[in-house]
Design an enzyme around this catalytic site. Structure first.
Site, PDB file in Angstrom:
ATOM      1  N   ASP A  40       0.844  -1.193   0.000  1.00  0.00           N
ATOM      2  CA  ASP A  40       0.000   0.000   0.000  1.00  0.00           C
ATOM      3  C   ASP A  40       0.879   1.242   0.000  1.00  0.00           C
ATOM      4  O   ASP A  40       2.003   1.219   0.522  1.00  0.00           O
ATOM      5  CB  ASP A  40      -0.907   0.021   1.234  1.00  0.00           C
ATOM      6  CG  ASP A  40      -2.026  -1.006   1.172  1.00  0.00           C
ATOM      7  OD1 ASP A  40      -2.324  -1.497   0.065  1.00  0.00           O
ATOM      8  OD2 ASP A  40      -2.608  -1.303   2.224  1.00  0.00           O
ATOM      9  N   LYS A  62      -0.248   2.631  -7.350  1.00  0.00           N
ATOM     10  CA  LYS A  62       0.234   3.319  -8.538  1.00  0.00           C
ATOM     11  C   LYS A  62      -0.019   2.502  -9.799  1.00  0.00           C
ATOM     12  O   LYS A  62       0.577   2.751 -10.831  1.00  0.00           O
ATOM     13  CB  LYS A  62       1.722   3.643  -8.390  1.00  0.00           C
ATOM     14  CG  LYS A  62       1.963   4.653  -7.286  1.00  0.00           C
ATOM     15  CD  LYS A  62       3.373   5.136  -7.246  1.00  0.00           C
ATOM     16  CE  LYS A  62       3.487   6.195  -6.149  1.00  0.00           C
ATOM     17  NZ  LYS A  62       4.832   6.676  -6.011  1.00  0.00           N
TER      18      LYS A  62
END
Length: 135
Positions: A40, A62
């Site tokens: 995370d 991302k």
């Protein structure tokens, strides 16, 4: 027939408050042996330093997908890496609840027949141990 691929394992792990000194011994051992790590966004750099330089490390936030499809992409990456025989760590910022595993990921791994283990963050491990006999 081709030989069966080596079976990997996925470790679903909470990162706790971000201090590597507060991780359980088991969590540190698993991170140091990791070959693939999906983490995370806010996981501390100090915890990520425990991962070998040779490991594939990806920030899952991302990946650039929408929230619903992001979780599906994470499941796909976990399953694929484990099926390729890798030692995979899914490093979450915190455990969702002190004694509850991340059910969505455990369900996906179980349905795919992938071996997995939930390793709670240090603070959660104490809560889990305290409640172990209360049932």
């Amino acid at each position: 027939m081709p030989a069966l691929a080596m079976r990997g394992k996925v470790y679903l792990m909470g990162a706790g408050p971000g201090d590597p000194d507060l991780l359980t011994v088991k969590a540190v051992q698993v991170l140091r042996a990791a070959e693939v790590v999906l983490y995370d966004d806010p996981v501390s750099p100090e915890i990520l330093e425990l991962v070998p330089a040779s490991a594939q490390v990806r920030n899952v936030h991302k990946l650039g997908t929408l929230a619903g499809s992001l979780q599906e992409k994470i499941h796909s990456l976990l399953i694929s890496a484990a099926r390729d025989g890798h030692h995979v760590v899914r490093l979450r910022v915190n455990d969702p609840l002190p004694s509850a595993p991340p059910y969505e990921e455990t369900d996906a791994l179980a349905q795919a027949g992938v071996d997995f283990e939930v390793i709670p963050a240090a603070a959660s491990a104490m809560g889990t141990a305290a409640g172990a006999n209360s049932g």
